[in-house]
Design a protein around this motif. Structure first.
Motif, PDB file in Angstrom:
ATOM      1  N   MET A   1       0.837  -1.199   0.000  1.00 40.01           N
ATOM      2  CA  MET A   1       0.000   0.000   0.000  1.00 40.01           C
ATOM      3  C   MET A   1       0.873   1.250   0.000  1.00 40.01           C
ATOM      4  SD  MET A   1      -3.185  -0.824   2.534  1.00 40.01           S
ATOM      5  CE  MET A   1      -4.293  -2.184   2.204  1.00 40.01           C
ATOM      6  N   SER A   2       0.332   2.315  -0.565  1.00 41.88           N
ATOM      7  CA  SER A   2       1.093   3.552  -0.649  1.00 41.88           C
ATOM      8  C   SER A   2       1.184   4.215   0.710  1.00 41.88           C
ATOM      9  CB  SER A   2       0.424   4.494  -1.646  1.00 41.88           C
ATOM     10  OG  SER A   2      -0.886   4.812  -1.213  1.00 41.88           O
ATOM     11  N   ALA A   3       2.141   5.145   0.812  1.00 41.75           N
ATOM     12  CA  ALA A   3       2.308   5.881   2.065  1.00 41.75           C
ATOM     13  C   ALA A   3       1.093   6.750   2.319  1.00 41.75           C
ATOM     14  CB  ALA A   3       3.567   6.729   1.996  1.00 41.75           C
ATOM     15  N   SER A   4       0.835   7.075   3.567  1.00 46.98           N
ATOM     16  CA  SER A   4      -0.321   7.897   3.918  1.00 46.98           C
ATOM     17  C   SER A   4       0.093   8.962   4.916  1.00 46.98           C
ATOM     18  CB  SER A   4      -1.416   7.019   4.541  1.00 46.98           C
ATOM     19  OG  SER A   4      -1.059   6.650   5.858  1.00 46.98           O
ATOM     20  N   PRO A   5      -0.677  10.048   4.972  1.00 47.59           N
ATOM     21  CA  PRO A   5      -0.358  11.111   5.928  1.00 47.59           C
ATOM     22  C   PRO A   5      -0.919  10.815   7.321  1.00 47.59           C
ATOM     23  CG  PRO A   5      -2.234  11.751   4.590  1.00 47.59           C
ATOM     24  CD  PRO A   5      -1.806  10.391   4.099  1.00 47.59           C
ATOM     25  N   ARG A   6      -0.676   9.607   7.828  1.00 46.54           N
ATOM     26  CA  ARG A   6      -1.164   9.260   9.158  1.00 46.54           C
ATOM     27  C   ARG A   6      -0.378  10.072  10.191  1.00 46.54           C
ATOM     28  NH1 ARG A   6      -2.005   2.822   9.795  1.00 46.54           N
ATOM     29  NH2 ARG A   6      -3.427   3.590  11.406  1.00 46.54           N
ATOM     30  N   PRO A   7      -1.019  10.489  11.279  1.00 46.90           N
ATOM     31  CA  PRO A   7      -0.303  11.270  12.293  1.00 46.90           C
ATOM     32  C   PRO A   7       0.953  10.575  12.807  1.00 46.90           C
ATOM     33  CG  PRO A   7      -2.663  11.311  12.716  1.00 46.90           C
ATOM     34  CD  PRO A   7      -2.448  10.339  11.595  1.00 46.90           C
ATOM     35  N   SER A   8       0.908   9.237  12.878  1.00 52.48           N
ATOM     36  CA  SER A   8       2.050   8.475  13.378  1.00 52.48           C
ATOM     37  C   SER A   8       3.123   8.258  12.319  1.00 52.48           C
ATOM     38  CB  SER A   8       1.570   7.113  13.880  1.00 52.48           C
ATOM     39  OG  SER A   8       0.989   6.368  12.809  1.00 52.48           O
ATOM     40  N   GLY A   9       2.792   8.549  11.059  1.00 53.79           N
ATOM     41  CA  GLY A   9       3.725   8.271   9.980  1.00 53.79           C
ATOM     42  C   GLY A   9       3.701   6.834   9.508  1.00 53.79           C
ATOM     43  N   ALA A  11       2.454   3.346   7.630  1.00 52.44           N
ATOM     44  CA  ALA A  11       1.786   2.981   6.390  1.00 52.44           C
ATOM     45  C   ALA A  11       0.338   2.608   6.705  1.00 52.44           C
ATOM     46  CB  ALA A  11       2.510   1.815   5.726  1.00 52.44           C
ATOM     47  N   PRO A  12      -0.555   2.676   5.731  1.00 52.01           N
ATOM     48  CA  PRO A  12      -1.963   2.353   5.990  1.00 52.01           C
ATOM     49  C   PRO A  12      -2.178   0.960   6.576  1.00 52.01           C
ATOM     50  CG  PRO A  12      -1.727   3.401   3.849  1.00 52.01           C
ATOM     51  CD  PRO A  12      -0.341   3.133   4.350  1.00 52.01           C
ATOM     52  N   ASP A  13      -1.311  -0.005   6.201  1.00 43.96           N
ATOM     53  CA  ASP A  13      -1.490  -1.387   6.647  1.00 43.96           C
ATOM     54  C   ASP A  13      -0.562  -1.764   7.793  1.00 43.96           C
ATOM     55  OD1 ASP A  13       0.844  -1.299   5.207  1.00 43.96           O
ATOM     56  OD2 ASP A  13       0.447  -3.105   4.021  1.00 43.96           O
ATOM     57  N   GLY A 173     -10.619   9.426   3.835  1.00 48.53           N
ATOM     58  CA  GLY A 173     -10.992   8.652   2.662  1.00 48.53           C
ATOM     59  C   GLY A 173     -10.153   7.422   2.425  1.00 48.53           C
ATOM     60  N   GLN A 174      -9.195   7.149   3.314  1.00 44.10           N
ATOM     61  CA  GLN A 174      -8.303   6.005   3.131  1.00 44.10           C
ATOM     62  C   GLN A 174      -8.517   4.971   4.227  1.00 44.10           C
ATOM     63  OE1 GLN A 174      -4.028   6.803   3.379  1.00 44.10           O
ATOM     64  NE2 GLN A 174      -3.720   5.367   1.699  1.00 44.10           N
ATOM     65  N   ALA A 175      -8.483   3.697   3.837  1.00 43.87           N
ATOM     66  CA  ALA A 175      -8.608   2.614   4.807  1.00 43.87           C
ATOM     67  C   ALA A 175      -7.271   2.429   5.523  1.00 43.87           C
ATOM     68  CB  ALA A 175      -9.013   1.324   4.103  1.00 43.87           C
ATOM     69  N   VAL A 176      -7.313   2.411   6.851  1.00 43.61           N
ATOM     70  CA  VAL A 176      -6.088   2.271   7.638  1.00 43.61           C
ATOM     71  C   VAL A 176      -6.308   1.257   8.757  1.00 43.61           C
ATOM     72  CG1 VAL A 176      -5.239   4.594   7.131  1.00 43.61           C
ATOM     73  CG2 VAL A 176      -6.685   4.231   9.135  1.00 43.61           C
ATOM     74  N   LEU A 177      -5.204   0.677   9.200  1.00 44.57           N
ATOM     75  CA  LEU A 177      -5.215  -0.372  10.220  1.00 44.57           C
ATOM     76  C   LEU A 177      -4.797   0.176  11.577  1.00 44.57           C
ATOM     77  CD1 LEU A 177      -5.237  -3.473  10.977  1.00 44.57           C
ATOM     78  CD2 LEU A 177      -2.831  -3.509  10.256  1.00 44.57           C
ATOM     79  N   ASP A 178      -5.463  -0.301  12.644  1.00 41.70           N
ATOM     80  CA  ASP A 178      -5.048  -0.057  14.030  1.00 41.70           C
ATOM     81  C   ASP A 178      -5.012   1.435  14.361  1.00 41.70           C
ATOM     82  OD1 ASP A 178      -4.183  -0.556  16.611  1.00 41.70           O
ATOM     83  OD2 ASP A 178      -2.105  -0.931  16.033  1.00 41.70           O
ATOM     84  N   LEU A 179      -6.203   2.005  14.521  1.00 40.85           N
ATOM     85  CA  LEU A 179      -6.324   3.444  14.762  1.00 40.85           C
ATOM     86  C   LEU A 179      -5.835   3.820  16.151  1.00 40.85           C
ATOM     87  CD1 LEU A 179      -8.337   2.830  12.390  1.00 40.85           C
ATOM     88  CD2 LEU A 179      -9.729   4.708  13.274  1.00 40.85           C
ATOM     89  N   LEU A 224      -7.578  -5.475   5.748  1.00 44.64           N
ATOM     90  CA  LEU A 224      -6.606  -4.941   6.707  1.00 44.64           C
ATOM     91  C   LEU A 224      -6.705  -5.667   8.043  1.00 44.64           C
ATOM     92  CD1 LEU A 224      -6.837  -1.082   6.103  1.00 44.64           C
ATOM     93  CD2 LEU A 224      -4.903  -2.574   5.564  1.00 44.64           C
ATOM     94  N   ALA A 225      -7.926  -5.945   8.492  1.00 44.82           N
ATOM     95  CA  ALA A 225      -8.113  -6.616   9.784  1.00 44.82           C
ATOM     96  C   ALA A 225      -7.498  -8.009   9.767  1.00 44.82           C
ATOM     97  CB  ALA A 225      -9.597  -6.696  10.131  1.00 44.82           C
ATOM     98  N   LYS A 226      -7.659  -8.727   8.678  1.00 43.06           N
ATOM     99  CA  LYS A 226      -7.068 -10.068   8.571  1.00 43.06           C
ATOM    100  C   LYS A 226      -5.547  -9.983   8.607  1.00 43.06           C
ATOM    101  CE  LYS A 226     -10.824 -12.370   6.077  1.00 43.06           C
ATOM    102  NZ  LYS A 226     -11.225 -13.045   4.804  1.00 43.06           N
ATOM    103  N   LEU A 227      -4.999  -8.993   7.910  1.00 43.92           N
ATOM    104  CA  LEU A 227      -3.556  -8.789   7.916  1.00 43.92           C
ATOM    105  C   LEU A 227      -3.060  -8.485   9.326  1.00 43.92           C
ATOM    106  CD1 LEU A 227      -0.829  -8.303   6.402  1.00 43.92           C
ATOM    107  CD2 LEU A 227      -1.554  -5.918   6.155  1.00 43.92           C
ATOM    108  N   GLY A 228      -3.758  -7.567  10.002  1.00 48.97           N
ATOM    109  CA  GLY A 228      -3.345  -7.172  11.346  1.00 48.97           C
ATOM    110  C   GLY A 228      -3.443  -8.294  12.354  1.00 48.97           C
ATOM    111  N   THR A 229      -4.527  -9.056  12.306  1.00 51.13           N
ATOM    112  CA  THR A 229      -4.680 -10.132  13.292  1.00 51.13           C
ATOM    113  C   THR A 229      -3.687 -11.266  13.033  1.00 51.13           C
ATOM    114  OG1 THR A 229      -6.564 -10.998  12.003  1.00 51.13           O
ATOM    115  CG2 THR A 229      -7.066  -9.658  13.953  1.00 51.13           C
TER     116      THR A 229
END
Length: 243
Positions: A1-9, A11-13, A173-179, A224-229
């Motif tokens: 997945m591409s980089a995202s402007p998440r506050p933590s820096g 990646a989305p996944d 607008g972007q799907a992200v893992l582990d908020l 994303l949830a399957k990947l994270g778990t």
């Protein structure tokens, strides 16, 4: 997945940094401290040689949970629920969720007539406390059951699998893992996924905070949830082996 402007820096996944420290509560039959980013939850399993009245003489055991937050687990002090004289609806909902999640992977007939209570106490909250509680509680439960096997109370491990939980959401607008809290408080939609290592779904709690989200967007969150778990299951196993 591409980089995202998440506050933590992240990646989305990407999960937050996760650590599970087994044996954190020295007097409990099983315990751990789970850290997911800035969220820390102490999970302790206690064993009693009795069951609730509705299970007496049934040959089946019971697994239940209690959940709480320390007054300064959040940015401002929260009142102790004991001082208020009753639990909030949120607390009751979360502890029931934790109990349901654990019972989904326990052979209660093999457990026999005993009760295991999982106390999940939030020390620091930065989003995802219920998910961290479920993931850590499975480790504490596993360790308690292994303790019972060493004591010759149980002959076999009455677990049918692993259970873990993770949050996902639509942020900008972007799907992200582990908020974390910053994302959770501004998400367009968020969901908690409780999944088993066998691919089963125990529970999904999803909410649109603004406009309704679509089925394809939900599918993105599920992936994303399957990947994270999958990553959480491996960390759980490592914690049990380390104990």
């Amino acid at each position: 997945m591409s980089a995202s402007p998440r506050p933590s820096g992240r990646a989305p996944d990407a999960l937050r940094d996760v650590a599970i420290i087994p044996g954190f509560a020295r007097h409990a039959e099983g315990s751990c401290l789970i850290r997911m980013g800035g969220t820390e939850v102490l999970c302790a399993a206690s064993v009693e040689a009795r069951v609730p009245p509705f299970l007496r003489n049934s040959g089946q055991g019971w697994v239940t949970a209690e959940y709480g937050m320390l007054p300064r687990a959040t940015h401002t002090r929260g009142d102790r629920e004991a001082a208020r004289g009753k639990q909030s609806g949120r607390t009751q909902e979360i502890q029931r969720l934790i109990g349901r999640s654990l019972r989904a992977v326990v052979d209660r007939a093999a457990l026999g007539e005993m009760t295991i209570t999982l106390d999940c106490d939030v020390i620091n909250a930065d989003g995802g406390t219920r998910c961290a509680g479920i993931t850590g509680a499975w480790v504490a439960l596993n360790l308690a059951l292994r303790h019972l096997m060493r004591m010759n109370v149980l002959k076999t491990l009455p677990l049918t699998g692993q259970v873990a939980a993770v949050s996902c959401g639509l942020v900008g607008g972007q799907a992200v893992l582990d908020l974390d809290y910053a994302e959770d408080s501004s998400a367009d939609a968020d969901a908690n996924f409780v999944l088993t290592d066998g691919g089963g779904i125990v529970e999904i709690q999803g909410t649109a905070e603004k406009a309704p989200f679509t089925e394809p967007q939900f599918h993105e969150l599920m992936v994303l949830a399957k990947l994270g778990t999958r990553k959480l299951f491996e960390i759980q196993r490592q914690a049990v082996e380390a104990a």
